[in-house]
Design a protein around this motif. Structure first.
Motif, PDB file in Angstrom:
ATOM      1  N   ASN A 225     -41.989 -10.112  -5.694  1.00  0.00           N
ATOM      2  CA  ASN A 225     -40.563  -9.788  -5.825  1.00  0.00           C
ATOM      3  C   ASN A 225     -39.680 -10.966  -5.426  1.00  0.00           C
ATOM      4  O   ASN A 225     -38.634 -11.205  -6.037  1.00  0.00           O
ATOM      5  N   ASN A 226     -40.106 -11.698  -4.403  1.00  0.00           N
ATOM      6  CA  ASN A 226     -39.346 -12.863  -3.971  1.00  0.00           C
ATOM      7  C   ASN A 226     -39.320 -13.937  -5.055  1.00  0.00           C
ATOM      8  O   ASN A 226     -38.279 -14.552  -5.308  1.00  0.00           O
ATOM      9  N   ASP A 227     -40.480 -14.155  -5.695  1.00  0.00           N
ATOM     10  CA  ASP A 227     -40.534 -15.140  -6.781  1.00  0.00           C
ATOM     11  C   ASP A 227     -39.643 -14.708  -7.950  1.00  0.00           C
ATOM     12  O   ASP A 227     -38.917 -15.537  -8.530  1.00  0.00           O
ATOM     13  N   LEU A 232     -34.675 -15.175 -11.139  1.00  0.00           N
ATOM     14  CA  LEU A 232     -33.469 -14.545 -11.689  1.00  0.00           C
ATOM     15  C   LEU A 232     -32.210 -15.177 -11.113  1.00  0.00           C
ATOM     16  O   LEU A 232     -31.218 -15.394 -11.835  1.00  0.00           O
ATOM     17  N   GLU A 233     -32.237 -15.497  -9.828  1.00  0.00           N
ATOM     18  CA  GLU A 233     -31.086 -16.141  -9.195  1.00  0.00           C
ATOM     19  C   GLU A 233     -30.844 -17.512  -9.790  1.00  0.00           C
ATOM     20  O   GLU A 233     -29.692 -17.922 -10.028  1.00  0.00           O
ATOM     21  N   ASN A 237     -27.481 -18.586 -11.902  1.00  0.00           N
ATOM     22  CA  ASN A 237     -26.618 -19.641 -11.366  1.00  0.00           C
ATOM     23  C   ASN A 237     -26.626 -20.912 -12.203  1.00  0.00           C
ATOM     24  O   ASN A 237     -26.080 -21.933 -11.777  1.00  0.00           O
ATOM     25  N   ALA A 238     -27.260 -20.878 -13.360  1.00  0.00           N
ATOM     26  CA  ALA A 238     -27.322 -22.056 -14.222  1.00  0.00           C
ATOM     27  C   ALA A 238     -26.658 -21.757 -15.555  1.00  0.00           C
ATOM     28  O   ALA A 238     -26.743 -20.637 -16.081  1.00  0.00           O
ATOM     29  N   ASP A 239     -25.975 -22.744 -16.080  1.00  0.00           N
ATOM     30  CA  ASP A 239     -25.348 -22.616 -17.398  1.00  0.00           C
ATOM     31  C   ASP A 239     -26.425 -22.595 -18.470  1.00  0.00           C
ATOM     32  O   ASP A 239     -27.377 -23.387 -18.428  1.00  0.00           O
ATOM     33  N   THR A 246     -23.501 -23.326 -12.134  1.00  0.00           N
ATOM     34  CA  THR A 246     -22.196 -22.819 -12.536  1.00  0.00           C
ATOM     35  C   THR A 246     -21.165 -23.031 -11.433  1.00  0.00           C
ATOM     36  O   THR A 246     -21.502 -23.270 -10.270  1.00  0.00           O
ATOM     37  N   LYS A 247     -19.900 -22.918 -11.827  1.00  0.00           N
ATOM     38  CA  LYS A 247     -18.812 -23.063 -10.858  1.00  0.00           C
ATOM     39  C   LYS A 247     -18.892 -21.979  -9.791  1.00  0.00           C
ATOM     40  O   LYS A 247     -18.625 -22.234  -8.609  1.00  0.00           O
TER      41      LYS A 247
END
Length: 263
Positions: A225-227, A232-233, A237-239, A246-247
């Protein structure tokens, strides 16, 4: 002196025969009573044995219930904490705490898998000087590597299926002074994410294999789950076009760093 009459002899012989009959009856009755007493003694011995077996069974049931109760007390808190958002580094100490409460071992070693497939010692307790954090075990190497390869819970006396070593023989891949009584792989969907080991167990458990497997399964779910959360995070957080942060992520990270700097 006058000789006894014929009737007197008959009476004397009759008395002797009656006496012999009475003695014979007494002997037969005595033998019968001895046989009955032996049978009764055997029945009493069997009853005592059955009572002892029942008392032992009752003691085992009480002990099992105590073990299960203590295990069920520990388990919910472990599950709750593992389900919370915690760093990957925090998972091995939490698993070690659960193992310590369940088995009270002298030694604990928890290995987690590296990206290259090797297993790194990330948490330990009571380990020998030759075994420190950062110790690496390769897949299939030693008992730990075999447990990882075969994804099976192993006890001290379990024979390795693909080795020619003697039972209880020294393992050249393990530092001197390391004791392993139980070990279980943290496997998820056919992939081994780590291995947990305990040695010098002072609280023996009848279902020790099942208990350590359950802890290992919880650990594998937490690591997986951590991986997934990290992936997913990272995606969130990436364009999607430039793959740059991302901003929104930069603003959040800047706020976190500001708070840390003010402390």
């Amino acid at each position: 002196m006058a000789m006894p009459s014929e009737s007197t002899w008959f009476l004397l012989i009759g008395a002797i025969l009656c006496g012999l009959g009475v003695l014979g009856g007494i002997y037969v009755e005595r033998r019968r009573l001895q046989f009955i007493m032996r049978e009764q003694a055997a029945r009493n011995s069997d009853l005592r044995r059955r009572c002892a077996d029942l008392e032992q069974f009752h003691a085992e049931v009480v002990s099992d219930n105590k073990e299960l109760s203590s295990f069920l007390v520990i388990l919910p808190d472990v599950v709750r904490r593992l389900n919370s958002h915690m760093s990957k580094r925090s998972i091995p100490p939490l698993l070690a705490g659960a193992l310590e409460q369940i088995f009270e071992p002298a030694q604990i070693a928890i290995y987690t898998r590296r990206p290259n497939g090797e297993f790194l010692l990330t948490h330990g307790k009571g380990l020998p000087d030759g075994l420190k954090r950062g110790h690496v075990v390769r897949m299939g190497e030693g008992r730990i590597g075999l447990a990882a390869r075969h994804q099976m819970v192993m006890e001290r006396d379990d024979m390795h299926a693909d080795t020619s070593g003697h039972r209880n023989g020294p393992d050249p891949h393990e530092p001197a002074g390391m004791s392993i009584d139980l070990m279980a792989p943290m496997a998820n969907e056919g992939e081994t994410l780590g291995v947990i080991c305990v040695g010098g167990i002072s609280r023996q458990r009848r279902d020790g294999k099942k208990m350590i497997k359950l802890v290992a399964d919880l650990g594998s779910l937490a690591l997986n789950n951590n991986d997934l959360f990290t992936k997913l995070e990272s995606i969130a957080n990436a364009d999607s076009l430039t793959n740059l942060r991302t901003k929104r992520f930069l603003n959040i990270r800047l706020g976190e760093l500001t708070v840390q700097a003010e402390k």
